[in-house]
Design a protein around this motif. Structure first.
Motif, short mmCIF file in Angstrom:
data_model
loop_
_atom_site.label_atom_id
_atom_site.label_comp_id
_atom_site.label_asym_id
_atom_site.label_seq_id
_atom_site.Cartn_x
_atom_site.Cartn_y
_atom_site.Cartn_z
N ARG A 16 0.72 -0.92 -0.40
CA ARG A 16 0.27 0.00 0.18
C ARG A 16 1.23 0.94 -0.69
O ARG A 16 2.18 1.37 0.12
CB ARG A 16 -0.79 0.20 1.37
CG ARG A 16 -0.72 -0.11 2.71
CD ARG A 16 0.91 0.18 3.25
NE ARG A 16 0.63 0.10 4.66
CZ ARG A 16 1.48 1.41 4.93
NH1 ARG A 16 1.80 2.93 4.74
NH2 ARG A 16 1.95 1.25 6.61
N ALA A 18 -0.16 4.69 1.53
CA ALA A 18 -0.71 5.42 2.14
C ALA A 18 -0.37 7.54 2.61
O ALA A 18 0.17 7.59 3.60
CB ALA A 18 -0.93 5.28 3.19
N PRO A 19 -0.69 8.16 1.88
CA PRO A 19 -0.20 9.70 2.13
C PRO A 19 -0.78 10.23 2.81
O PRO A 19 -2.50 9.86 2.90
CB PRO A 19 -0.05 10.36 0.48
CG PRO A 19 -1.82 8.88 0.04
CD PRO A 19 -1.47 8.01 1.06
N SER A 20 -0.43 11.35 3.46
CA SER A 20 -1.59 12.10 4.09
C SER A 20 -1.54 13.24 3.97
O SER A 20 -0.57 14.25 3.43
CB SER A 20 -0.62 12.75 5.72
OG SER A 20 0.01 11.56 6.31
N GLU A 52 -4.41 9.30 5.10
CA GLU A 52 -4.49 9.30 6.68
C GLU A 52 -4.74 10.62 6.27
O GLU A 52 -3.77 11.54 6.44
CB GLU A 52 -2.66 8.16 6.80
CG GLU A 52 -2.61 7.39 6.14
CD GLU A 52 -1.09 6.47 7.15
OE1 GLU A 52 -1.92 4.77 7.17
OE2 GLU A 52 -0.42 7.63 7.50
N TYR A 187 -1.99 7.81 15.08
CA TYR A 187 -1.27 7.55 14.08
C TYR A 187 -1.31 5.62 13.93
O TYR A 187 -1.41 5.20 12.94
CB TYR A 187 -0.18 7.85 13.52
CG TYR A 187 0.86 7.58 12.88
CD1 TYR A 187 0.52 7.40 10.85
CD2 TYR A 187 2.23 6.85 13.28
CE1 TYR A 187 1.19 6.26 9.87
CE2 TYR A 187 3.42 7.02 12.27
CZ TYR A 187 2.74 6.29 10.57
OH TYR A 187 3.74 5.49 10.19
N VAL A 191 -2.36 2.51 11.82
CA VAL A 191 -2.04 2.57 10.24
C VAL A 191 -2.01 0.35 10.68
O VAL A 191 -1.53 0.19 9.80
CB VAL A 191 0.03 2.99 10.92
CG1 VAL A 191 0.39 1.98 9.61
CG2 VAL A 191 -0.51 4.15 10.26
N ARG A 205 7.74 2.33 2.44
CA ARG A 205 8.07 4.07 3.07
C ARG A 205 8.56 4.60 3.03
O ARG A 205 10.13 3.82 3.38
CB ARG A 205 6.83 3.99 4.20
CG ARG A 205 7.36 3.09 5.69
CD ARG A 205 5.84 3.15 6.87
NE ARG A 205 6.45 2.71 7.46
CZ ARG A 205 5.92 2.03 8.79
NH1 ARG A 205 4.86 2.42 8.86
NH2 ARG A 205 6.98 1.82 9.80
N LEU A 209 10.04 6.68 8.99
CA LEU A 209 9.33 5.88 9.38
C LEU A 209 9.93 4.55 10.17
O LEU A 209 9.72 3.82 10.52
CB LEU A 209 8.09 5.52 9.19
CG LEU A 209 7.51 7.11 8.96
CD1 LEU A 209 6.17 6.57 7.90
CD2 LEU A 209 7.10 7.24 9.97
N1 GLU Z 1 1.19 8.73 6.91
C1 GLU Z 1 2.67 8.66 6.23
C2 GLU Z 1 2.99 10.01 5.77
O1 GLU Z 1 3.06 10.28 5.04
C3 GLU Z 1 2.82 6.84 5.96
C4 GLU Z 1 2.31 6.80 6.96
C5 GLU Z 1 2.58 4.59 6.31
O2 GLU Z 1 3.05 4.94 5.58
O3 GLU Z 1 3.11 4.35 7.65
O4 GLU Z 1 4.28 9.54 6.02
#
Ligand code: GLU
Length: 307
Positions: A16, A18-20, A52, A187, A191, A205, A209
């Motif tokens: 996946r 998962a952009p904020s 997100e 968060y 997640v 990602r 992170l």
């Molecule tokens: N939403 C997070 C971001 O944009 C990424 C979170 C993830 O991939 O677990 O940095």
């Protein structure tokens, strides 16, 4: 730009992105998205998109982010999942942990946490345990002064994850927040719940992170889920070797378009930076799928000079 990757079975495991939606994606975020797509597709996984949007939402950003991802040839399976639609799922998981006694209420301010002495051997910056063992009377007293955040009662101080690029990575785990004191799910909780609920077993990602992964994987095991396999990929840095940001110049699809760099050329730049194309070579996502090999990925950050 379409691509013709065969759709994975709807029962296949998934990767996946998962952009904020806090602003436009820059070329570093797009490059991470391309990698998440290639990792998923090259391993016959579905590729899911999750927004997100529990905090830091800028109006219109989500639509622009998804349009930019599509413009460079990314496709995803099924509808986009929005975290803001999933409060019930998060509440029920948090409620389950609370009912099991796996959490505690925390009334600390950020300042109090910073000022509290950390226990000997506890990792720097970890939660000092102030509210972990409050008596009922103390808790009642504190409840009158502040709403509580909910923290996980962690049984470990570190946890090891498996990462395709970082191998076995061990990082700190403390009593981290599951629900903030304004009631928003944290968060780290969202997640883990979303990845498990949607069959995600591969998380690709940015490597900013990496240090969150041990907490998330540990929480997954506490909830009875198998932690995913991770690939924390190198970030894109600016000419000063600092993390690329929008103020660094033309870094978004829109900025680059204004400079005459179209979406196809953006993909071409990303591909070249990954060693998957020659400089200036036009490529499609299908070409990249054929050329992609996780073991040949550059391990160093990409320096992007937008000046
Ligand atoms: N939403 C997070 C971001 O944009 C990424 C979170 C993830 O991939 O677990 O940095």
């Amino acid at each position: 730009m379409a691509n013709d990757f065969a759709p994975a079975s709807r029962f296949a495991p998934a990767g996946r992105f998962a952009p904020s939606p806090s602003g436009d994606l820059h070329i570093g975020n797009l490059r991470t998205a391309v990698l998440a797509f290639l990792f998923a597709r090259s391993s016959d996984r579905r590729f899911l998109m999750r927004v997100e949007d529990l905090d830091r939402v800028r109006p219109g950003a989500q639509e622009r982010q998804l349009a930019d991802l599509a413009s460079i040839g990314l496709t995803w399976d099924g509808p986009v999942l929005q975290q803001s639609d999933r409060y019930d799922a998060y509440s029920s998981v948090i409620g389950g942990l609370v009912a099991e006694g796996d959490t505690f209420e925390c009334f600390c301010t950020r300042r109090e946490i910073l000022d509290a002495p950390t226990a000997p051997h506890a990792p720097q910056g970890s939660y000092p345990g102030t509210c972990r063992d409050l008596t009922d009377a103390e808790r009642d007293e504190r409840r009158r002064t502040r709403p509580a955040a909910i923290r996980l009662r962690s049984e470990v101080t570190s946890f090891t994850v498996t990462d395709i690029l970082h191998r076995e990575f061990t990082g700190d785990v403390d009593d981290f927040v599951l629900q903030r004191n304004d009631g928003t799910p944290a968060y780290n909780l969202a997640v883990v719940v979303d990845d498990a609920a949607s069959g995600v077993d591969q998380v690709v990602r940015g490597d900013d992170l990496l240090t969150s992964a041990p907490r998330q994987a540990y929480l997954a095991t506490r909830l009875g889920y198998s932690p995913p396999e991770y690939a924390h990929v190198p970030m894109v840095l600016n000419a000063d070797h600092k993390r690329l940001a929008k103020r660094d110049g033309a870094v978004t699809v829109a900025d680059l378009a204004e400079q005459g760099v179209d979406a196809e050329s953006v993909l071409s730049m990303i591909a070249a930076s990954l060693g998957l194309a020659d400089d200036g070579e036009k490529v499609t996502m299908n070409d990249l799928g054929e050329r992609f090999s996780p073991s040949a990925l550059p391990r160093d950050p990409w320096i992007f000079d937008a000046g």
